[in-house]
Design a protein around this motif. Structure first.
Motif, PDB file in Angstrom:
ATOM      1  N   LYS A  28       0.856  -1.187   0.000  1.00 42.97           N
ATOM      2  CA  LYS A  28       0.000   0.000   0.000  1.00 42.97           C
ATOM      3  C   LYS A  28       0.888   1.232   0.000  1.00 42.97           C
ATOM      4  CE  LYS A  28      -3.780   1.907   2.846  1.00 42.97           C
ATOM      5  NZ  LYS A  28      -5.004   1.509   2.133  1.00 42.97           N
ATOM      6  N   VAL A  52      -0.286  -4.759   3.856  1.00 45.68           N
ATOM      7  CA  VAL A  52      -1.630  -5.090   4.334  1.00 45.68           C
ATOM      8  C   VAL A  52      -1.854  -6.590   4.199  1.00 45.68           C
ATOM      9  CG1 VAL A  52      -2.477  -2.829   3.584  1.00 45.68           C
ATOM     10  CG2 VAL A  52      -2.806  -4.818   2.108  1.00 45.68           C
ATOM     11  N   ASP A  54      -5.357  -8.845   3.483  1.00 48.04           N
ATOM     12  CA  ASP A  54      -6.783  -8.814   3.182  1.00 48.04           C
ATOM     13  C   ASP A  54      -7.405 -10.131   3.635  1.00 48.04           C
ATOM     14  OD1 ASP A  54      -8.737  -7.069   1.610  1.00 48.04           O
ATOM     15  OD2 ASP A  54      -9.090  -9.049   0.731  1.00 48.04           O
ATOM     16  N   GLN A  64      -9.007  -5.828   7.130  1.00 47.20           N
ATOM     17  CA  GLN A  64      -7.706  -5.563   6.515  1.00 47.20           C
ATOM     18  C   GLN A  64      -6.741  -4.944   7.526  1.00 47.20           C
ATOM     19  OE1 GLN A  64      -7.236  -4.137   2.283  1.00 47.20           O
ATOM     20  NE2 GLN A  64      -6.499  -2.306   3.324  1.00 47.20           N
ATOM     21  N   PRO A  65      -5.944  -5.762   8.227  1.00 52.78           N
ATOM     22  CA  PRO A  65      -4.879  -5.221   9.069  1.00 52.78           C
ATOM     23  C   PRO A  65      -3.810  -4.564   8.192  1.00 52.78           C
ATOM     24  CG  PRO A  65      -5.371  -7.510   9.646  1.00 52.78           C
ATOM     25  CD  PRO A  65      -6.047  -7.224   8.350  1.00 52.78           C
ATOM     26  N   GLU A  66      -3.245  -3.457   8.684  1.00 52.39           N
ATOM     27  CA  GLU A  66      -2.241  -2.709   7.932  1.00 52.39           C
ATOM     28  C   GLU A  66      -1.100  -2.291   8.852  1.00 52.39           C
ATOM     29  OE1 GLU A  66      -5.727  -0.449   5.286  1.00 52.39           O
ATOM     30  OE2 GLU A  66      -4.245   0.726   6.402  1.00 52.39           O
ATOM     31  N   LEU A  68       1.996   0.574   8.377  1.00 52.69           N
ATOM     32  CA  LEU A  68       2.435   1.591   7.438  1.00 52.69           C
ATOM     33  C   LEU A  68       3.447   2.537   8.072  1.00 52.69           C
ATOM     34  CD1 LEU A  68      -1.124   2.685   6.219  1.00 52.69           C
ATOM     35  CD2 LEU A  68       0.354   1.025   5.089  1.00 52.69           C
ATOM     36  N   ASN A 108     -14.799   2.164   4.091  1.00 47.84           N
ATOM     37  CA  ASN A 108     -13.940   1.584   5.122  1.00 47.84           C
ATOM     38  C   ASN A 108     -13.945   2.446   6.375  1.00 47.84           C
ATOM     39  OD1 ASN A 108     -11.352   3.346   5.138  1.00 47.84           O
ATOM     40  ND2 ASN A 108     -11.626   2.880   2.972  1.00 47.84           N
ATOM     41  N   THR A 190      -3.587   0.229  -3.256  1.00 41.21           N
ATOM     42  CA  THR A 190      -3.154  -1.038  -2.669  1.00 41.21           C
ATOM     43  C   THR A 190      -3.163  -2.095  -3.765  1.00 41.21           C
ATOM     44  OG1 THR A 190      -4.173  -0.456  -0.544  1.00 41.21           O
ATOM     45  CG2 THR A 190      -3.644  -2.775  -0.897  1.00 41.21           C
ATOM     46  N   LYS A 192      -2.974  -6.243  -4.082  1.00 42.44           N
ATOM     47  CA  LYS A 192      -3.023  -7.525  -3.376  1.00 42.44           C
ATOM     48  C   LYS A 192      -2.482  -8.656  -4.253  1.00 42.44           C
ATOM     49  CE  LYS A 192      -7.369  -7.476  -2.669  1.00 42.44           C
ATOM     50  NZ  LYS A 192      -8.736  -7.817  -2.257  1.00 42.44           N
TER      51      LYS A 192
END
Length: 196
Positions: A28, A52, A54, A64-66, A68, A108, A190, A192
């Motif tokens: 991301k 991230v 998903d 969705q843990p992120e 950053l 979100n 982002t 994936k």
């Protein structure tokens, strides 16, 4: 004993649903427009980048843990002090709600913890600053995005801090009394990777 059995069954069901879901890691990155409230600072351009995971829970909901890196702060318009630069490690939990069952457009909402990695407050007033910056910030965020079939998601969100930065050491730095909160408008992408 009945409560323990119920908790165990719920956790087992959650584990099975997450394990069977098509979990997808991703990268991301994007643009930050950050500000600090109730100061004389203008907004500051920056960026964020990270990873991230998903985790689809249902056809219309994904967790969705992120994690950053986020460059934030404010831009000075005074010769008495410089720009404020704060680098955060952001640990976020985004809840994505899709409008339709085939992904695409989504909203979100989430919460996160911003950990202060580095800042320039010691040098902000040529060594005369007597305040301290908060080592962390608890943030809430919300936004919208669109997810394409080939793994790309475009997204815009607003992230609001809830813990005062409150490290400024000069009286003329404040615009008004009160908490000095981070506010960040973010726009980015982002991508994936499919594991299967």
């Amino acid at each position: 004993m009945n409560k323990l059995t119920t908790y165990f069954l719920l956790l087992s069901c959650l584990y099975i649903s997450v394990s069977s879901a098509q979990v997808a890691p991703g990268i991301k990155l994007g643009y930050n427009e950050s500000s600090i409230s109730k100061t004389r600072l203008d907004s500051k351009a920056g960026f964020y980048i990270g990873a991230v995971i998903d985790i689809p829970i249902s056809t219309r909901y994904t967790l969705q843990p992120e994690i950053l890196y986020s460059s934030q702060g404010g831009t000075s318009n005074s010769p008495d002090y410089g720009d404020v630069e704060i680098d955060y490690l952001s640990i976020m939990a985004a809840n994505k709600f899709y409008v339709g069952p085939n992904k695409g457009f989504h909203f979100n909402l989430g919460i996160g913890l911003d950990i202060n990695l580095k800042n320039n407050f010691v040098n902000l007033f040529n060594g005369d600053g007597d305040g301290e910056i908060s080592p962390f910030d608890v943030v809430v965020f919300g936004g919208l995005g669109y997810e394409f079939d080939f793994g790309l998601t475009l997204e815009a969100r607003y992230k609001q801090g809830t813990v005062s930065v409150d490290f400024f050491g000069a009286d003329d730095f404040y615009e008004e009394d009160g908490s000095n909160l981070n506010g960040v408008f973010q726009v980015g992408a982002t991508y994936k990777f499919k594991l299967k």
